[in-house]
Design a protein around this motif. Sequence first.
Motif, short mmCIF file in Angstrom:
data_model
loop_
_atom_site.label_atom_id
_atom_site.label_comp_id
_atom_site.label_asym_id
_atom_site.label_seq_id
_atom_site.Cartn_x
_atom_site.Cartn_y
_atom_site.Cartn_z
N LEU A 1 0.83 -1.20 0.00
CA LEU A 1 0.00 0.00 0.00
C LEU A 1 0.87 1.26 0.00
N GLY A 2 1.84 1.30 0.91
CA GLY A 2 2.76 2.44 0.96
C GLY A 2 3.55 2.59 -0.32
N GLY A 3 4.02 1.45 -0.85
CA GLY A 3 4.83 1.46 -2.07
C GLY A 3 4.08 2.02 -3.26
N PHE A 4 2.83 1.57 -3.45
CA PHE A 4 2.12 1.99 -4.65
C PHE A 4 1.42 3.34 -4.50
N VAL A 5 1.09 3.74 -3.25
CA VAL A 5 0.65 5.13 -3.03
C VAL A 5 1.81 6.07 -3.41
N GLY A 6 3.03 5.73 -2.96
CA GLY A 6 4.22 6.56 -3.23
C GLY A 6 4.62 6.55 -4.69
N ALA A 7 4.63 5.35 -5.31
CA ALA A 7 5.04 5.23 -6.72
C ALA A 7 4.07 5.98 -7.63
N MET A 8 2.77 5.84 -7.34
CA MET A 8 1.78 6.57 -8.14
C MET A 8 1.92 8.07 -7.92
N ASP A 9 2.26 8.46 -6.68
CA ASP A 9 2.45 9.88 -6.34
C ASP A 9 3.54 10.51 -7.21
N VAL A 10 4.67 9.81 -7.32
CA VAL A 10 5.79 10.31 -8.14
C VAL A 10 5.34 10.43 -9.60
N ALA A 11 4.65 9.40 -10.09
CA ALA A 11 4.25 9.37 -11.51
C ALA A 11 3.23 10.45 -11.83
N MET A 12 2.26 10.66 -10.92
CA MET A 12 1.22 11.66 -11.22
C MET A 12 1.79 13.08 -11.10
N ASN A 13 2.74 13.30 -10.17
CA ASN A 13 3.40 14.61 -10.09
C ASN A 13 4.22 14.88 -11.36
N ALA A 14 4.91 13.84 -11.84
CA ALA A 14 5.69 13.98 -13.08
C ALA A 14 4.77 14.29 -14.25
N ASN A 15 3.61 13.62 -14.29
CA ASN A 15 2.65 13.87 -15.37
C ASN A 15 2.07 15.28 -15.27
N ALA A 16 1.85 15.75 -14.02
CA ALA A 16 1.33 17.11 -13.82
C ALA A 16 2.33 18.15 -14.33
N VAL A 17 3.63 17.91 -14.12
CA VAL A 17 4.67 18.81 -14.62
C VAL A 17 4.60 18.88 -16.15
N GLU A 18 4.41 17.71 -16.79
CA GLU A 18 4.33 17.67 -18.26
C GLU A 18 3.07 18.40 -18.76
N VAL A 19 1.96 18.24 -18.03
CA VAL A 19 0.72 18.94 -18.41
C VAL A 19 0.91 20.45 -18.26
N GLU A 20 1.57 20.87 -17.17
CA GLU A 20 1.89 22.29 -16.97
C GLU A 20 2.65 22.85 -18.17
N ARG A 21 3.66 22.10 -18.61
CA ARG A 21 4.48 22.55 -19.74
C ARG A 21 3.65 22.65 -21.00
N SER A 22 2.81 21.65 -21.23
CA SER A 22 2.03 21.63 -22.47
C SER A 22 0.96 22.74 -22.48
N MET A 23 0.44 23.08 -21.28
CA MET A 23 -0.60 24.12 -21.19
C MET A 23 -0.03 25.52 -20.99
N ARG A 24 1.26 25.59 -20.60
CA ARG A 24 1.89 26.86 -20.24
C ARG A 24 1.09 27.58 -19.15
N ARG A 25 0.71 26.78 -18.15
CA ARG A 25 -0.11 27.29 -17.06
C ARG A 25 0.23 26.50 -15.79
#
Length: 401
Positions: free
Chosen positions: A122-146
């Motif tokens: 549970l801890g492992g996959f909450v954390g692993a998903m956390d890293v991945a979704m934050n990384a995806n959010a950074v990419e969305v920020e870049r693509s939206m310029r917002r």
Amino acid sequence: MDQRTDQRKQTASQGHVRHRYMSKNRLAVSLLFLMNGFVTGSWAPKIPEFKDRLGIGESVLGLLILVFGIGSLVLMPIAGGFIARVGSQKVVKVTAIILSPLLLLLTLAPNVWTAAIGMFLLGGFVGAMDVAMNANAVEVERSMRRAIMSSCHAYWSLGGLIGAGIGGFLMARFGVLPHVLVVTVLSLAFLAVAWPMILADQPHPSATREKLRLPLTPLPWLIGIMALFSMVPEGTVLDWGALYLRNELGASVELSGFGFAAFSATMAAMRFAGDHVRDLLGAKRTLRICTVTALVGIVLAGLAPNALVAILGFAIAGIGISNMVPIAFSAAGNMPGLQPGIGLSVATFMGYSGMLFAPSLIGFVAEHSGFAIIFMSVPALFIVVLLLSHHAVHADHGKGH
């Protein structure tokens, strides 16, 4: 027609494309944050029942929470490595699928040893998903310029609020197993809606080499301490708030889930407003106001004569803590002369280790002292954040990307 298309392409290449507030990619990553927060929030009201079912004391429960933390810190860098190789989209999909049924499996665990394996996963996959979704959010920020990071974290808090808020109610009315079945089905539903809209990003193989070099300058580590001392109280409320309300302030099963729910509600509301507040006041002043507010809230919870006053204290603490962590992470990603990935890796590792490991240590202390003293002592960490708050000025360097 061709001329108009060429003009559009030219405008896009110059980076002046205006994107609407909620694109499909942004909706998808927001739903991923919501789902991760929902699973985490659903765990909070289960803790007293989990402890009673296994017949364990605070110190053994503290060890199991430590195993949750170890799982996170083992799988987070592994997730980071996979993101560099295959991109965040694939990693977030895999980790989200695996995370969805883990609370159900943990509820079916017959003894402490199987519970320990469940906690690690549970801890492992909450954390692993956390890293991945934050990384995806950074990419969305870049693509939206917002800038969208604060609102993404707001959706995580909103998920935590929903999970903690309905958890006590469902367990009291229908029982433990129906509760986790509802959590599993809703988690998969959030994922199903997000799935086709998740931004497909390119891998960054160079990032794996970059992360191996730790910074030798003190600034990233000082900002890491800010993140650490901002997140310890959050982990304390998540893991021990319900038990404190139930055991020391006489709250019912239903009411005990509302400590983290109130904390998540005010945190979500303030995170939705976070970007605007920072634009108005600047990161440094915002951080200082937030830190003092958080300190007042946690002290109030520790001094509370009854559960309702403690819940009010947790709600005030949520207002304060809401933007402390995003500001620390923004500062870490915008330090002069340092790659964003390096600063962020230090801040996130230190911050999450505090949120994950400190509560297990608190379990050992609480068995002898009680939780009221714990909630009175934790605010000392906020004083350190205040002393380091001038470093938050770096968070403003990331504006307007």
